[in-house]
Design a protein around this motif. Structure first.
Motif, PDB file in Angstrom:
ATOM      1  N   VAL A   1       0.841  -1.204   0.000  1.00  0.00           N
ATOM      2  CA  VAL A   1       0.000   0.000   0.000  1.00  0.00           C
ATOM      3  C   VAL A   1       0.874   1.252   0.000  1.00  0.00           C
ATOM      4  O   VAL A   1       0.586   2.222  -0.712  1.00  0.00           O
ATOM      5  CB  VAL A   1      -0.973  -0.006   1.201  1.00  0.00           C
ATOM      6  N   LEU A   2       1.952   1.235   0.750  1.00  0.00           N
ATOM      7  CA  LEU A   2       2.876   2.363   0.761  1.00  0.00           C
ATOM      8  C   LEU A   2       3.473   2.585  -0.622  1.00  0.00           C
ATOM      9  O   LEU A   2       3.600   3.728  -1.082  1.00  0.00           O
ATOM     10  CB  LEU A   2       3.979   2.112   1.791  1.00  0.00           C
ATOM     11  N   ARG A   3       3.798   1.507  -1.312  1.00  0.00           N
ATOM     12  CA  ARG A   3       4.340   1.597  -2.664  1.00  0.00           C
ATOM     13  C   ARG A   3       3.322   2.234  -3.618  1.00  0.00           C
ATOM     14  O   ARG A   3       3.669   3.069  -4.446  1.00  0.00           O
ATOM     15  CB  ARG A   3       4.726   0.199  -3.141  1.00  0.00           C
ATOM     16  N   VAL A   4       2.044   1.852  -3.491  1.00  0.00           N
ATOM     17  CA  VAL A   4       0.995   2.411  -4.350  1.00  0.00           C
ATOM     18  C   VAL A   4       0.788   3.891  -4.047  1.00  0.00           C
ATOM     19  O   VAL A   4       0.642   4.714  -4.956  1.00  0.00           O
ATOM     20  CB  VAL A   4      -0.328   1.625  -4.171  1.00  0.00           C
ATOM     21  N   VAL A   5       0.796   4.238  -2.770  1.00  0.00           N
ATOM     22  CA  VAL A   5       0.539   5.629  -2.377  1.00  0.00           C
ATOM     23  C   VAL A   5       1.680   6.539  -2.786  1.00  0.00           C
ATOM     24  O   VAL A   5       1.445   7.683  -3.220  1.00  0.00           O
ATOM     25  CB  VAL A   5       0.293   5.705  -0.849  1.00  0.00           C
ATOM     26  N   LEU A   6       2.897   6.088  -2.701  1.00  0.00           N
ATOM     27  CA  LEU A   6       4.042   6.937  -2.985  1.00  0.00           C
ATOM     28  C   LEU A   6       4.411   7.018  -4.465  1.00  0.00           C
ATOM     29  O   LEU A   6       5.279   7.808  -4.830  1.00  0.00           O
ATOM     30  CB  LEU A   6       5.260   6.468  -2.184  1.00  0.00           C
ATOM     31  N   LYS A   7       3.769   6.229  -5.308  1.00  0.00           N
ATOM     32  CA  LYS A   7       4.043   6.304  -6.742  1.00  0.00           C
ATOM     33  C   LYS A   7       3.577   7.654  -7.272  1.00  0.00           C
ATOM     34  O   LYS A   7       2.489   8.112  -6.945  1.00  0.00           O
ATOM     35  CB  LYS A   7       3.301   5.203  -7.497  1.00  0.00           C
ATOM     36  N   PRO A   8       4.375   8.269  -8.111  1.00  0.00           N
ATOM     37  CA  PRO A   8       3.938   9.549  -8.669  1.00  0.00           C
ATOM     38  C   PRO A   8       2.768   9.399  -9.649  1.00  0.00           C
ATOM     39  O   PRO A   8       1.938  10.287  -9.787  1.00  0.00           O
ATOM     40  CB  PRO A   8       5.173  10.090  -9.389  1.00  0.00           C
ATOM     41  N   LYS A   9       2.677   8.256 -10.304  1.00  0.00           N
ATOM     42  CA  LYS A   9       1.603   8.016 -11.262  1.00  0.00           C
ATOM     43  C   LYS A   9       0.725   6.871 -10.750  1.00  0.00           C
ATOM     44  O   LYS A   9       1.226   5.805 -10.418  1.00  0.00           O
ATOM     45  CB  LYS A   9       2.198   7.641 -12.615  1.00  0.00           C
ATOM     46  N   LEU A  10      -0.580   7.114 -10.679  1.00  0.00           N
ATOM     47  CA  LEU A  10      -1.492   6.071 -10.215  1.00  0.00           C
ATOM     48  C   LEU A  10      -1.798   5.117 -11.363  1.00  0.00           C
ATOM     49  O   LEU A  10      -2.575   5.430 -12.253  1.00  0.00           O
ATOM     50  CB  LEU A  10      -2.796   6.690  -9.694  1.00  0.00           C
ATOM     51  N   ASP A  11      -1.188   3.966 -11.327  1.00  0.00           N
ATOM     52  CA  ASP A  11      -1.448   2.963 -12.358  1.00  0.00           C
ATOM     53  C   ASP A  11      -1.933   1.644 -11.735  1.00  0.00           C
ATOM     54  O   ASP A  11      -1.818   0.596 -12.338  1.00  0.00           O
ATOM     55  CB  ASP A  11      -0.209   2.731 -13.220  1.00  0.00           C
ATOM     56  N   ASN A  12      -2.501   1.744 -10.530  1.00  0.00           N
ATOM     57  CA  ASN A  12      -3.020   0.532  -9.903  1.00  0.00           C
ATOM     58  C   ASN A  12      -4.340   0.147 -10.554  1.00  0.00           C
ATOM     59  O   ASN A  12      -5.004   0.947 -11.192  1.00  0.00           O
ATOM     60  CB  ASN A  12      -3.174   0.718  -8.392  1.00  0.00           C
ATOM     61  N   LYS A  13      -4.691  -1.111 -10.384  1.00  0.00           N
ATOM     62  CA  LYS A  13      -5.905  -1.666 -10.982  1.00  0.00           C
ATOM     63  C   LYS A  13      -6.808  -2.200  -9.871  1.00  0.00           C
ATOM     64  O   LYS A  13      -6.757  -3.380  -9.546  1.00  0.00           O
ATOM     65  CB  LYS A  13      -5.547  -2.786 -11.952  1.00  0.00           C
ATOM     66  N   PRO A  14      -7.661  -1.350  -9.282  1.00  0.00           N
ATOM     67  CA  PRO A  14      -8.559  -1.852  -8.248  1.00  0.00           C
ATOM     68  C   PRO A  14      -9.645  -2.723  -8.860  1.00  0.00           C
ATOM     69  O   PRO A  14      -9.975  -2.596 -10.043  1.00  0.00           O
ATOM     70  CB  PRO A  14      -9.143  -0.576  -7.641  1.00  0.00           C
ATOM     71  N   GLY A  15     -10.184  -3.610  -8.054  1.00  0.00           N
ATOM     72  CA  GLY A  15     -11.235  -4.475  -8.561  1.00  0.00           C
ATOM     73  C   GLY A  15     -11.826  -5.353  -7.482  1.00  0.00           C
ATOM     74  O   GLY A  15     -11.379  -5.369  -6.340  1.00  0.00           O
ATOM     75  N   ILE A  16     -12.858  -6.080  -7.880  1.00  0.00           N
ATOM     76  CA  ILE A  16     -13.545  -6.999  -6.981  1.00  0.00           C
ATOM     77  C   ILE A  16     -13.354  -8.420  -7.507  1.00  0.00           C
ATOM     78  O   ILE A  16     -13.538  -8.675  -8.697  1.00  0.00           O
ATOM     79  CB  ILE A  16     -15.041  -6.659  -6.887  1.00  0.00           C
TER      80      ILE A  16
END
Length: 159
Positions: A76-91
């Motif tokens: 989560v820290l890695r996702v938050v600190l990335k300058p570009k949001l390229d995560n893929k949220p999903g269910i």
């Protein structure tokens, strides 16, 4: 199992009271360990499994949760600190082999307590848990990780 714990406590108190040492926690602990060894020696005469097996499995589950908690916090820290949001949220619908309500609830709680994931709902038959994840790069891998870690550890504790 409760019978074995009772026998172990009786042995520990008897050891503490009948030994020549002063009554105290250290003396009780020695009696408790002696009780464990006696129960281990006579385990084939007991009706159920040796209760320390479940205690050990519970400690392993707690350690597993702490390790997964640390890894999830780093992710989560890695996702938050990335300058570009390229995560893929999903269910994701996670199939489960757990049968009792207590086991399924424990699995859902462990998933929800891990940062980046949230247990949302259960299927009507109780065979799937719907999990929202902050970053799903591989659904199959996520399902496999949950089944091979939390689910297997819960089955060791409860069965």
């Amino acid at each position: 199992m409760a019978y074995q714990i009772f026998i172990n406590l009786v042995i520990a108190f008897a050891w503490m009271l009948f030994s020549n040492s002063p009554v105290g926690f250290n003396n009780f602990l020695v009696g408790y360990v002696i009780g464990i060894l006696i129960l281990l020696f006579f385990r084939r005469f007991l009706r159920s499994d040796f209760y320390m097996r479940r205690v050990w499995a519970s400690m392993k589950l707690a350690f597993l949760f702490i390790m997964e908690l640390i890894k999830a916090n780093i992710d989560v820290l890695r996702v938050v600190l990335k300058p570009k949001l390229d995560n893929k949220p999903g269910i994701v619908a996670v199939p489960t082999k757990l049968t009792t309500d207590w086991e399924i609830t424990l699995l859902a709680a462990l998933i929800s307590l891990t940062p980046g994931t949230l247990s949302m709902d259960f299927s009507k038959d109780g065979k799937h848990i719907y999990v929202h994840a902050l970053d799903i790069s591989n659904k199959e891998q996520m399902i496999r990780d949950i089944q091979e870690s939390f689910e297997r550890a819960i089955m060791e504790v409860t069965r």
